[in-house]
Scaffold this motif. Sequence first.
Motif, PDB file in Angstrom:
ATOM      1  N   SER A 237       0.824  -1.215   0.000  1.00  0.00           N
ATOM      2  CA  SER A 237       0.000   0.000   0.000  1.00  0.00           C
ATOM      3  C   SER A 237       0.855   1.260   0.000  1.00  0.00           C
ATOM      4  O   SER A 237       0.443   2.302  -0.519  1.00  0.00           O
ATOM      5  N   HIS A 238       2.048   1.168   0.576  1.00  0.00           N
ATOM      6  CA  HIS A 238       2.935   2.332   0.629  1.00  0.00           C
ATOM      7  C   HIS A 238       3.952   2.348  -0.508  1.00  0.00           C
ATOM      8  O   HIS A 238       4.551   3.391  -0.792  1.00  0.00           O
ATOM      9  N   MET A 239       4.151   1.222  -1.185  1.00  0.00           N
ATOM     10  CA  MET A 239       5.140   1.151  -2.262  1.00  0.00           C
ATOM     11  C   MET A 239       4.605   1.655  -3.595  1.00  0.00           C
ATOM     12  O   MET A 239       5.373   2.127  -4.433  1.00  0.00           O
ATOM     13  N   CYS A 240       3.296   1.533  -3.800  1.00  0.00           N
ATOM     14  CA  CYS A 240       2.726   1.795  -5.117  1.00  0.00           C
ATOM     15  C   CYS A 240       2.279   3.247  -5.274  1.00  0.00           C
ATOM     16  O   CYS A 240       2.157   3.987  -4.305  1.00  0.00           O
ATOM     17  N   GLY A 241       2.008   3.608  -6.494  1.00  0.00           N
ATOM     18  CA  GLY A 241       1.544   4.948  -6.819  1.00  0.00           C
ATOM     19  C   GLY A 241       2.266   5.491  -8.034  1.00  0.00           C
ATOM     20  O   GLY A 241       3.344   5.023  -8.397  1.00  0.00           O
ATOM     21  N   PRO A 242       1.672   6.486  -8.687  1.00  0.00           N
ATOM     22  CA  PRO A 242       2.265   7.022  -9.924  1.00  0.00           C
ATOM     23  C   PRO A 242       3.558   7.777  -9.672  1.00  0.00           C
ATOM     24  O   PRO A 242       3.755   8.363  -8.606  1.00  0.00           O
ATOM     25  N   ASP A 243       4.442   7.742 -10.644  1.00  0.00           N
ATOM     26  CA  ASP A 243       5.721   8.454 -10.577  1.00  0.00           C
ATOM     27  C   ASP A 243       6.035   8.973 -11.977  1.00  0.00           C
ATOM     28  O   ASP A 243       7.070   8.644 -12.565  1.00  0.00           O
ATOM     29  N   PRO A 244       5.150   9.794 -12.557  1.00  0.00           N
ATOM     30  CA  PRO A 244       5.243  10.128 -13.985  1.00  0.00           C
ATOM     31  C   PRO A 244       6.479  10.925 -14.367  1.00  0.00           C
ATOM     32  O   PRO A 244       6.943  10.825 -15.515  1.00  0.00           O
TER      33      PRO A 244
END
Length: 496
Positions: A237-244
Amino acid sequence: MTQPALHDMGVAQLAAALRAKEVSAVEAAQHFLARAQAQQALGAFVAIDENATLAQARAQDALLAAGNAPALAGVPIAHKDIFVTRDFPTTAASKMLAGYRSPFDATVVAKLADAGCVTLGKLNCDEFAMGGANENSAIAPVGFDAPQPVRNPWDTARVPGGSSGGSAAAVAARLAPAVTGTDTGGSIRQPASFCGITGIKPTYGRASRYGMIAFASSLDQAGPMARSAEDCALLLSHMCGPDPLRDSTSLDRPAEDFSRSLHQRLDGLRIGIPAEFFGDGLHADVRAAVDAALKEYEKLGARLVPITLPRTALAVPVYYILAPAEASSNLSRFDGVRYGHRAAQYTDLLDMYKKTRAEGFGDEVKRRIMIGTYVLSEGYYDAYYLQAQKIRRLIADDFQAAFAQCDLIAGPVAPTVAPQIGAQTDPVANYLADIYTLPASLAGLPGLSLPCGQGAAGLPVGLQLIGNYFDEARLLGAAHQFQCATDWHQRRPEGI
Protein backbone atom coordinates in the motif's frame (compact mmCIF):
# COMPACT_ATOMS: atom_id res chain seq x y z
CA MET A 1 -0.39 -12.92 27.77
CA THR A 2 3.36 -12.92 27.16
CA GLN A 3 4.55 -10.48 24.52
CA PRO A 4 6.23 -12.35 21.63
CA ALA A 5 9.85 -11.65 20.78
CA LEU A 6 10.33 -8.73 18.40
CA HIS A 7 11.49 -11.02 15.61
CA ASP A 8 8.31 -13.08 15.92
CA MET A 9 6.13 -10.03 15.29
CA GLY A 10 4.86 -9.25 11.83
CA VAL A 11 4.75 -5.77 10.37
CA ALA A 12 1.25 -4.99 11.65
CA GLN A 13 1.96 -6.23 15.17
CA LEU A 14 5.33 -4.49 15.39
CA ALA A 15 3.90 -1.21 14.10
CA ALA A 16 1.21 -1.38 16.80
CA ALA A 17 3.79 -2.10 19.52
CA LEU A 18 5.89 0.86 18.38
CA ARG A 19 2.88 3.17 18.35
CA ALA A 20 1.87 1.98 21.83
CA LYS A 21 5.45 2.69 22.98
CA GLU A 22 5.90 -0.91 24.13
CA VAL A 23 9.22 -0.81 22.26
CA SER A 24 11.20 2.01 20.70
CA ALA A 25 12.33 2.18 17.10
CA VAL A 26 15.95 2.16 18.29
CA GLU A 27 15.36 -0.99 20.35
CA ALA A 28 13.68 -2.71 17.42
CA ALA A 29 16.50 -1.76 15.06
CA GLN A 30 19.16 -2.93 17.52
CA HIS A 31 17.34 -6.24 17.99
CA PHE A 32 17.25 -7.03 14.28
CA LEU A 33 20.81 -5.81 13.69
CA ALA A 34 21.97 -8.21 16.41
CA ARG A 35 20.11 -11.06 14.73
CA ALA A 36 21.69 -10.22 11.38
CA GLN A 37 25.10 -10.21 13.05
CA ALA A 38 24.45 -13.58 14.70
CA GLN A 39 23.32 -15.21 11.44
CA GLN A 40 25.93 -13.87 9.05
CA ALA A 41 26.60 -17.42 7.86
CA LEU A 42 23.42 -17.26 5.75
CA GLY A 43 25.03 -14.58 3.57
CA ALA A 44 21.78 -12.60 3.36
CA PHE A 45 23.16 -9.08 3.87
CA VAL A 46 25.77 -7.40 1.68
CA ALA A 47 25.74 -4.05 3.50
CA ILE A 48 24.92 -2.99 7.06
CA ASP A 49 25.60 0.43 8.58
CA GLU A 50 24.52 0.51 12.21
CA ASN A 51 25.00 4.26 12.51
CA ALA A 52 22.78 4.99 9.49
CA THR A 53 20.09 2.59 10.72
CA LEU A 54 20.04 3.98 14.27
CA ALA A 55 19.92 7.55 12.97
CA GLN A 56 16.77 6.65 11.02
CA ALA A 57 15.34 4.90 14.09
CA ARG A 58 15.95 7.90 16.35
CA ALA A 59 14.16 10.13 13.86
CA GLN A 60 11.12 7.82 13.97
CA ASP A 61 11.20 7.73 17.76
CA ALA A 62 11.01 11.52 17.75
CA LEU A 63 7.94 11.40 15.49
CA LEU A 64 6.33 8.74 17.68
CA ALA A 65 6.95 10.84 20.77
CA ALA A 66 5.43 13.90 19.09
CA GLY A 67 2.32 11.94 18.13
CA ASN A 68 2.54 12.61 14.39
CA ALA A 69 4.33 9.48 13.22
CA PRO A 70 3.50 7.82 9.86
CA ALA A 71 1.74 4.47 9.67
CA LEU A 72 4.84 2.21 9.77
CA ALA A 73 7.00 4.40 12.01
CA GLY A 74 10.01 2.48 13.29
CA VAL A 75 9.30 -0.80 11.49
CA PRO A 76 12.67 -2.27 10.38
CA ILE A 77 12.96 -3.48 6.80
CA ALA A 78 15.79 -4.26 4.39
CA HIS A 79 16.13 -3.66 0.67
CA LYS A 80 17.29 -5.90 -2.14
CA ASP A 81 20.60 -4.57 -3.46
CA ILE A 82 18.94 -3.65 -6.75
CA PHE A 83 17.39 -0.51 -5.25
CA VAL A 84 19.72 2.49 -5.03
CA THR A 85 20.08 4.05 -1.57
CA ARG A 86 21.85 7.13 -0.27
CA ASP A 87 22.76 5.71 3.14
CA PHE A 88 24.05 2.34 1.96
CA PRO A 89 26.17 1.19 -1.00
CA THR A 90 24.36 -0.26 -4.02
CA THR A 91 26.13 -2.92 -6.07
CA ALA A 92 23.43 -5.04 -7.79
CA ALA A 93 25.66 -7.86 -6.45
CA SER A 94 28.16 -7.13 -9.25
CA LYS A 95 31.85 -6.25 -9.36
CA MET A 96 30.80 -3.66 -11.91
CA LEU A 97 29.28 -1.52 -9.14
CA ALA A 98 31.45 -2.50 -6.18
CA GLY A 99 31.52 0.39 -3.72
CA TYR A 100 29.01 2.53 -5.63
CA ARG A 101 26.94 4.99 -3.59
CA SER A 102 23.90 6.62 -5.10
CA PRO A 103 23.17 10.33 -4.54
CA PHE A 104 19.44 9.54 -4.24
CA ASP A 105 17.01 6.88 -3.05
CA ALA A 106 14.90 4.75 -5.36
CA THR A 107 11.24 5.79 -5.34
CA VAL A 108 10.21 2.56 -3.57
CA VAL A 109 12.86 3.16 -0.90
CA ALA A 110 11.75 6.78 -0.47
CA LYS A 111 8.07 5.83 -0.23
CA LEU A 112 8.73 3.27 2.50
CA ALA A 113 10.92 5.76 4.34
CA ASP A 114 8.07 8.28 4.16
CA ALA A 115 5.84 5.60 5.71
CA GLY A 116 8.29 5.43 8.63
CA CYS A 117 10.26 2.27 7.81
CA VAL A 118 13.84 2.04 9.11
CA THR A 119 16.42 0.45 6.78
CA LEU A 120 18.55 -2.33 8.30
CA GLY A 121 20.77 -2.75 5.24
CA LYS A 122 21.01 -4.16 1.72
CA LEU A 123 20.29 -7.76 0.81
CA ASN A 124 22.18 -10.14 -1.43
CA CYS A 125 20.82 -11.14 -4.82
CA ASP A 126 21.87 -12.67 -8.11
CA GLU A 127 24.04 -10.27 -10.12
CA PHE A 128 21.83 -7.65 -11.80
CA ALA A 129 18.89 -9.85 -10.70
CA MET A 130 19.84 -12.56 -13.21
CA GLY A 131 19.39 -16.00 -11.72
CA GLY A 132 17.10 -18.32 -9.84
CA ALA A 133 19.31 -19.56 -7.02
CA ASN A 134 21.26 -16.58 -5.60
CA GLU A 135 24.50 -18.31 -6.56
CA ASN A 136 25.49 -15.58 -9.04
CA SER A 137 26.37 -12.81 -6.56
CA ALA A 138 29.85 -11.33 -7.04
CA ILE A 139 29.82 -9.35 -3.76
CA ALA A 140 31.05 -10.71 -0.43
CA PRO A 141 28.24 -10.83 2.14
CA VAL A 142 28.66 -9.15 5.51
CA GLY A 143 31.11 -11.24 7.54
CA PHE A 144 32.82 -12.80 4.51
CA ASP A 145 35.91 -11.86 2.53
CA ALA A 146 34.73 -13.36 -0.76
CA PRO A 147 31.43 -13.90 -2.58
CA GLN A 148 29.27 -16.69 -1.18
CA PRO A 149 25.91 -18.16 -2.21
CA VAL A 150 23.03 -17.20 0.04
CA ARG A 151 21.88 -20.16 2.10
CA ASN A 152 18.32 -21.29 2.69
CA PRO A 153 17.49 -21.11 6.44
CA TRP A 154 15.46 -24.31 6.14
CA ASP A 155 18.55 -26.23 4.98
CA THR A 156 21.80 -24.32 4.63
CA ALA A 157 23.02 -26.79 1.98
CA ARG A 158 20.22 -25.56 -0.30
CA VAL A 159 19.59 -22.41 -2.31
CA PRO A 160 17.00 -19.85 -1.18
CA GLY A 161 15.93 -19.18 -4.77
CA GLY A 162 16.62 -16.08 -6.78
CA SER A 163 17.15 -13.48 -7.68
CA SER A 164 15.67 -12.12 -4.42
CA GLY A 165 17.27 -14.91 -2.41
CA GLY A 166 18.83 -12.69 0.23
CA SER A 167 15.47 -11.04 0.75
CA ALA A 168 13.63 -14.36 1.19
CA ALA A 169 16.31 -15.80 3.49
CA ALA A 170 16.24 -12.68 5.69
CA VAL A 171 12.49 -12.95 6.26
CA ALA A 172 12.54 -16.73 6.80
CA ALA A 173 15.38 -16.39 9.35
CA ARG A 174 13.59 -13.54 11.16
CA LEU A 175 16.36 -11.06 10.34
CA ALA A 176 13.70 -8.56 9.22
CA PRO A 177 9.90 -8.60 9.45
CA ALA A 178 9.61 -7.58 5.79
CA VAL A 179 11.84 -6.74 2.84
CA THR A 180 11.71 -5.51 -0.73
CA GLY A 181 12.33 -7.70 -3.75
CA THR A 182 12.09 -7.43 -7.51
CA ASP A 183 10.39 -9.81 -9.91
CA THR A 184 11.28 -9.98 -13.61
CA GLY A 185 10.34 -13.59 -14.32
CA GLY A 186 9.53 -14.92 -10.85
CA SER A 187 12.27 -13.49 -8.63
CA ILE A 188 9.90 -12.65 -5.77
CA ARG A 189 7.58 -15.64 -6.06
CA GLN A 190 10.15 -18.43 -6.50
CA PRO A 191 12.39 -17.54 -3.52
CA ALA A 192 9.27 -16.93 -1.42
CA SER A 193 8.22 -20.48 -2.26
CA PHE A 194 11.63 -21.98 -1.50
CA CYS A 195 11.90 -20.17 1.85
CA GLY A 196 8.32 -20.57 3.10
CA ILE A 197 7.31 -16.90 3.10
CA THR A 198 4.79 -14.71 1.26
CA GLY A 199 5.70 -12.43 -1.64
CA ILE A 200 3.74 -10.51 -4.26
CA LYS A 201 4.60 -9.05 -7.64
CA PRO A 202 2.03 -6.34 -8.43
CA THR A 203 0.68 -5.45 -11.84
CA TYR A 204 3.45 -4.10 -14.06
CA GLY A 205 3.68 -0.34 -13.56
CA ARG A 206 2.06 -0.28 -10.10
CA ALA A 207 5.37 0.48 -8.36
CA SER A 208 7.88 2.94 -9.78
CA ARG A 209 11.05 1.49 -11.30
CA TYR A 210 12.97 4.73 -10.71
CA GLY A 211 16.18 3.86 -8.88
CA MET A 212 15.70 0.13 -9.44
CA ILE A 213 18.72 -0.99 -11.46
CA ALA A 214 17.25 -2.28 -14.70
CA PHE A 215 17.47 -5.84 -15.96
CA ALA A 216 14.51 -6.05 -18.39
CA SER A 217 12.57 -2.81 -18.35
CA SER A 218 9.27 -4.16 -19.68
CA LEU A 219 9.21 -6.90 -17.03
CA ASP A 220 10.95 -5.63 -13.86
CA GLN A 221 8.62 -4.87 -10.98
CA ALA A 222 9.17 -4.22 -7.27
CA GLY A 223 7.18 -5.95 -4.55
CA PRO A 224 7.18 -6.79 -0.83
CA MET A 225 8.17 -10.05 0.84
CA ALA A 226 7.05 -10.89 4.38
CA ARG A 227 5.72 -13.79 6.40
CA SER A 228 2.04 -13.08 5.78
CA ALA A 229 -0.30 -11.66 3.16
CA GLU A 230 -1.46 -9.08 5.71
CA ASP A 231 2.07 -7.72 6.06
CA CYS A 232 2.61 -7.71 2.29
CA ALA A 233 -0.62 -5.72 1.89
CA LEU A 234 0.61 -3.09 4.37
CA LEU A 235 3.95 -2.70 2.59
CA LEU A 236 2.49 -2.74 -0.92
CA SER A 237 0.00 0.00 0.00
CA HIS A 238 2.94 2.33 0.63
CA MET A 239 5.14 1.15 -2.26
CA CYS A 240 2.73 1.79 -5.12
CA GLY A 241 1.54 4.95 -6.82
CA PRO A 242 2.26 7.02 -9.92
CA ASP A 243 5.72 8.45 -10.58
CA PRO A 244 5.24 10.13 -13.98
CA LEU A 245 8.18 12.55 -13.80
CA ARG A 246 10.74 9.83 -13.13
CA ASP A 247 9.33 6.59 -14.54
CA SER A 248 7.51 6.69 -17.87
CA THR A 249 6.20 3.14 -17.31
CA SER A 250 4.59 4.09 -14.00
CA LEU A 251 0.81 3.77 -14.23
CA ASP A 252 -1.43 6.75 -13.56
CA ARG A 253 -3.30 5.02 -10.74
CA PRO A 254 -3.37 6.45 -7.23
CA ALA A 255 -2.04 4.54 -4.26
CA GLU A 256 -4.68 2.38 -2.62
CA ASP A 257 -5.27 0.32 0.49
CA PHE A 258 -4.49 -3.25 -0.50
CA SER A 259 -5.67 -4.46 2.93
CA ARG A 260 -9.29 -3.68 2.12
CA SER A 261 -10.21 -7.24 1.05
CA LEU A 262 -8.31 -9.17 3.71
CA HIS A 263 -11.42 -10.13 5.66
CA GLN A 264 -13.69 -10.79 2.71
CA ARG A 265 -15.11 -14.31 2.63
CA LEU A 266 -14.28 -16.55 -0.31
CA ASP A 267 -17.78 -17.90 -0.91
CA GLY A 268 -18.28 -18.21 -4.66
CA LEU A 269 -14.70 -17.25 -5.57
CA ARG A 270 -13.81 -18.99 -8.83
CA ILE A 271 -10.23 -20.31 -8.86
CA GLY A 272 -8.97 -21.39 -12.27
CA ILE A 273 -6.75 -24.48 -12.40
CA PRO A 274 -4.65 -24.52 -15.60
CA ALA A 275 -4.06 -28.01 -16.94
CA GLU A 276 -0.67 -26.85 -18.25
CA PHE A 277 0.58 -26.18 -14.69
CA PHE A 278 0.10 -29.80 -13.61
CA GLY A 279 2.01 -31.73 -16.26
CA ASP A 280 4.85 -34.23 -16.13
CA GLY A 281 7.51 -31.75 -14.96
CA LEU A 282 5.79 -31.12 -11.62
CA HIS A 283 7.29 -33.24 -8.84
CA ALA A 284 4.87 -35.39 -6.86
CA ASP A 285 5.67 -33.84 -3.46
CA VAL A 286 4.99 -30.32 -4.74
CA ARG A 287 1.79 -31.42 -6.46
CA ALA A 288 0.53 -33.07 -3.26
CA ALA A 289 1.04 -29.87 -1.27
CA VAL A 290 -0.64 -27.72 -3.95
CA ASP A 291 -3.57 -30.15 -4.26
CA ALA A 292 -4.07 -30.07 -0.48
CA ALA A 293 -4.08 -26.26 -0.55
CA LEU A 294 -6.68 -26.22 -3.31
CA LYS A 295 -8.89 -28.54 -1.24
CA GLU A 296 -8.56 -26.07 1.64
CA TYR A 297 -9.76 -23.30 -0.65
CA GLU A 298 -12.81 -25.40 -1.49
CA LYS A 299 -13.52 -25.71 2.26
CA LEU A 300 -13.33 -21.92 2.48
CA GLY A 301 -16.06 -21.59 -0.12
CA ALA A 302 -14.11 -21.24 -3.35
CA ARG A 303 -14.97 -23.17 -6.49
CA LEU A 304 -12.24 -24.78 -8.62
CA VAL A 305 -12.67 -24.25 -12.36
CA PRO A 306 -10.62 -26.17 -14.96
CA ILE A 307 -9.04 -23.74 -17.44
CA THR A 308 -6.36 -23.82 -20.10
CA LEU A 309 -3.42 -21.53 -20.83
CA PRO A 310 -2.40 -23.14 -24.12
CA ARG A 311 0.75 -21.14 -24.78
CA THR A 312 2.34 -21.81 -21.37
CA ALA A 313 5.16 -23.87 -22.90
CA LEU A 314 6.14 -20.91 -25.10
CA ALA A 315 6.71 -18.64 -22.10
CA VAL A 316 10.25 -19.91 -21.51
CA PRO A 317 11.64 -19.30 -25.04
CA VAL A 318 9.77 -15.98 -25.30
CA TYR A 319 11.10 -14.74 -21.97
CA TYR A 320 14.66 -15.84 -22.69
CA ILE A 321 14.60 -13.85 -25.91
CA LEU A 322 12.95 -10.68 -24.63
CA ALA A 323 14.61 -10.39 -21.20
CA PRO A 324 18.19 -10.85 -22.51
CA ALA A 325 17.47 -8.42 -25.36
CA GLU A 326 16.44 -5.75 -22.87
CA ALA A 327 19.34 -6.64 -20.59
CA SER A 328 21.79 -6.24 -23.47
CA SER A 329 20.50 -2.73 -23.99
CA ASN A 330 20.26 -1.75 -20.32
CA LEU A 331 23.69 -3.02 -19.33
CA SER A 332 25.44 -1.20 -22.17
CA ARG A 333 25.62 1.81 -19.84
CA PHE A 334 28.23 -0.01 -17.74
CA ASP A 335 31.24 0.84 -19.87
CA GLY A 336 33.82 2.16 -17.38
CA VAL A 337 33.38 5.76 -18.49
CA ARG A 338 30.97 7.39 -16.04
CA TYR A 339 30.76 5.17 -12.97
CA GLY A 340 31.45 1.68 -11.74
CA HIS A 341 34.39 -0.57 -12.47
CA ARG A 342 37.05 0.40 -15.02
CA ALA A 343 39.85 -1.88 -16.19
CA ALA A 344 43.22 -0.80 -14.84
CA GLN A 345 45.11 -1.35 -18.10
CA TYR A 346 43.91 -0.78 -21.66
CA THR A 347 45.27 0.56 -24.94
CA ASP A 348 42.34 2.56 -26.33
CA LEU A 349 38.64 3.24 -25.73
CA LEU A 350 37.43 0.02 -27.34
CA ASP A 351 39.95 -2.00 -25.35
CA MET A 352 38.75 -0.30 -22.17
CA TYR A 353 35.15 -1.26 -22.95
CA LYS A 354 36.09 -4.88 -23.58
CA LYS A 355 38.30 -5.34 -20.54
CA THR A 356 35.98 -3.44 -18.20
CA ARG A 357 33.02 -5.59 -19.13
CA ALA A 358 35.02 -8.81 -19.15
CA GLU A 359 36.24 -8.09 -15.62
CA GLY A 360 33.08 -6.51 -14.22
CA PHE A 361 30.34 -8.87 -15.38
CA GLY A 362 29.88 -12.45 -14.19
CA ASP A 363 29.23 -15.49 -16.36
CA GLU A 364 25.43 -15.45 -16.19
CA VAL A 365 25.26 -11.74 -17.02
CA LYS A 366 27.64 -12.22 -19.96
CA ARG A 367 25.56 -15.15 -21.19
CA ARG A 368 22.37 -13.08 -21.22
CA ILE A 369 24.05 -10.08 -22.82
CA MET A 370 25.35 -12.33 -25.61
CA ILE A 371 21.92 -13.88 -26.18
CA GLY A 372 20.30 -10.46 -26.19
CA THR A 373 22.83 -8.96 -28.58
CA TYR A 374 22.37 -11.90 -30.93
CA VAL A 375 18.55 -11.70 -31.10
CA LEU A 376 18.71 -7.93 -31.68
CA SER A 377 21.30 -8.16 -34.43
CA GLU A 378 20.56 -7.57 -38.11
CA GLY A 379 19.12 -10.64 -39.72
CA TYR A 380 17.78 -12.09 -36.44
CA TYR A 381 15.69 -9.23 -35.04
CA ASP A 382 12.59 -10.12 -37.09
CA ALA A 383 13.02 -13.86 -36.69
CA TYR A 384 13.48 -13.86 -32.92
CA TYR A 385 12.72 -10.59 -31.12
CA LEU A 386 9.63 -9.52 -33.11
CA GLN A 387 8.22 -13.03 -33.11
CA ALA A 388 8.69 -13.24 -29.34
CA GLN A 389 6.83 -9.96 -28.89
CA LYS A 390 3.90 -11.29 -30.92
CA ILE A 391 3.73 -14.50 -28.87
CA ARG A 392 3.93 -12.42 -25.67
CA ARG A 393 0.72 -10.71 -26.75
CA LEU A 394 -0.92 -14.10 -27.36
CA ILE A 395 0.12 -15.30 -23.88
CA ALA A 396 -1.57 -12.22 -22.40
CA ASP A 397 -4.67 -12.99 -24.48
CA ASP A 398 -4.74 -16.54 -23.05
CA PHE A 399 -5.00 -15.09 -19.55
CA GLN A 400 -7.83 -12.78 -20.52
CA ALA A 401 -9.75 -15.70 -22.00
CA ALA A 402 -9.18 -17.63 -18.75
CA PHE A 403 -10.34 -14.73 -16.58
CA ALA A 404 -13.66 -14.81 -18.39
CA GLN A 405 -14.19 -18.12 -16.57
CA CYS A 406 -12.53 -17.47 -13.21
CA ASP A 407 -11.54 -14.77 -10.71
CA LEU A 408 -8.06 -16.01 -9.78
CA ILE A 409 -5.68 -18.62 -11.17
CA ALA A 410 -3.83 -21.05 -8.90
CA GLY A 411 -0.96 -23.45 -9.36
CA PRO A 412 2.55 -24.27 -8.24
CA VAL A 413 5.32 -21.67 -8.10
CA ALA A 414 8.16 -24.03 -8.97
CA PRO A 415 8.26 -27.68 -10.04
CA THR A 416 10.48 -28.69 -7.09
CA VAL A 417 11.43 -27.67 -3.60
CA ALA A 418 14.72 -25.78 -3.14
CA PRO A 419 17.62 -27.67 -4.77
CA GLN A 420 21.07 -28.19 -3.33
CA ILE A 421 23.65 -25.42 -3.70
CA GLY A 422 25.75 -26.19 -6.78
CA ALA A 423 23.25 -28.67 -8.20
CA GLN A 424 21.95 -26.33 -10.91
CA THR A 425 24.79 -26.58 -13.44
CA ASP A 426 22.80 -26.56 -16.69
CA PRO A 427 21.63 -23.03 -17.59
CA VAL A 428 18.87 -24.30 -19.88
CA ALA A 429 17.48 -26.57 -17.14
CA ASN A 430 17.54 -23.58 -14.77
CA TYR A 431 15.57 -21.53 -17.28
CA LEU A 432 12.97 -24.29 -17.72
CA ALA A 433 12.31 -24.27 -13.96
CA ASP A 434 10.66 -20.85 -14.39
CA ILE A 435 7.80 -22.30 -16.43
CA TYR A 436 5.06 -21.46 -13.90
CA THR A 437 6.13 -17.90 -13.04
CA LEU A 438 7.06 -16.56 -16.48
CA PRO A 439 3.59 -16.41 -18.08
CA ALA A 440 2.22 -13.90 -15.54
CA SER A 441 5.36 -11.79 -15.88
CA LEU A 442 5.10 -11.67 -19.66
CA ALA A 443 1.45 -10.64 -19.37
CA GLY A 444 2.22 -8.00 -16.71
CA LEU A 445 -0.23 -9.61 -14.25
CA PRO A 446 0.01 -9.59 -10.46
CA GLY A 447 1.22 -12.85 -8.92
CA LEU A 448 1.60 -14.00 -5.32
CA SER A 449 3.33 -16.91 -3.61
CA LEU A 450 2.20 -18.14 -0.20
CA PRO A 451 3.38 -21.13 1.84
CA CYS A 452 0.98 -24.04 1.39
CA GLY A 453 2.77 -27.14 2.65
CA GLN A 454 6.00 -29.07 2.80
CA GLY A 455 7.61 -31.33 0.24
CA ALA A 456 10.71 -33.49 0.13
CA ALA A 457 12.96 -33.25 3.21
CA GLY A 458 10.34 -31.11 4.94
CA LEU A 459 11.10 -28.12 2.71
CA PRO A 460 8.50 -25.43 2.01
CA VAL A 461 6.20 -25.46 -1.00
CA GLY A 462 4.54 -22.31 -2.31
CA LEU A 463 1.14 -21.89 -3.93
CA GLN A 464 0.97 -19.32 -6.71
CA LEU A 465 -2.10 -17.14 -7.11
CA ILE A 466 -2.41 -14.99 -10.25
CA GLY A 467 -4.94 -12.18 -10.58
CA ASN A 468 -6.18 -10.01 -13.39
CA TYR A 469 -4.74 -6.53 -13.82
CA PHE A 470 -5.02 -4.36 -10.68
CA ASP A 471 -6.51 -7.23 -8.68
CA GLU A 472 -3.84 -7.22 -5.96
CA ALA A 473 -6.36 -6.65 -3.15
CA ARG A 474 -8.33 -9.76 -4.08
CA LEU A 475 -5.12 -11.80 -4.37
CA LEU A 476 -4.00 -10.69 -0.92
CA GLY A 477 -7.46 -11.30 0.51
CA ALA A 478 -7.55 -14.85 -0.83
CA ALA A 479 -4.08 -15.49 0.58
CA HIS A 480 -5.03 -14.00 3.96
CA GLN A 481 -8.12 -16.18 4.28
CA PHE A 482 -6.01 -19.27 3.57
CA GLN A 483 -3.49 -18.14 6.19
CA CYS A 484 -6.25 -17.61 8.75
CA ALA A 485 -7.27 -21.25 8.21
CA THR A 486 -3.76 -22.78 8.11
CA ASP A 487 -0.44 -22.24 9.84
CA TRP A 488 2.08 -22.88 7.04
CA HIS A 489 3.15 -19.21 7.05
CA GLN A 490 3.87 -19.39 10.78
CA ARG A 491 6.23 -22.35 10.59
CA ARG A 492 9.92 -21.60 10.85
CA PRO A 493 13.21 -23.29 10.05
CA GLU A 494 14.68 -25.36 12.87
CA GLY A 495 16.88 -23.31 15.19
CA ILE A 496 15.48 -19.96 14.05
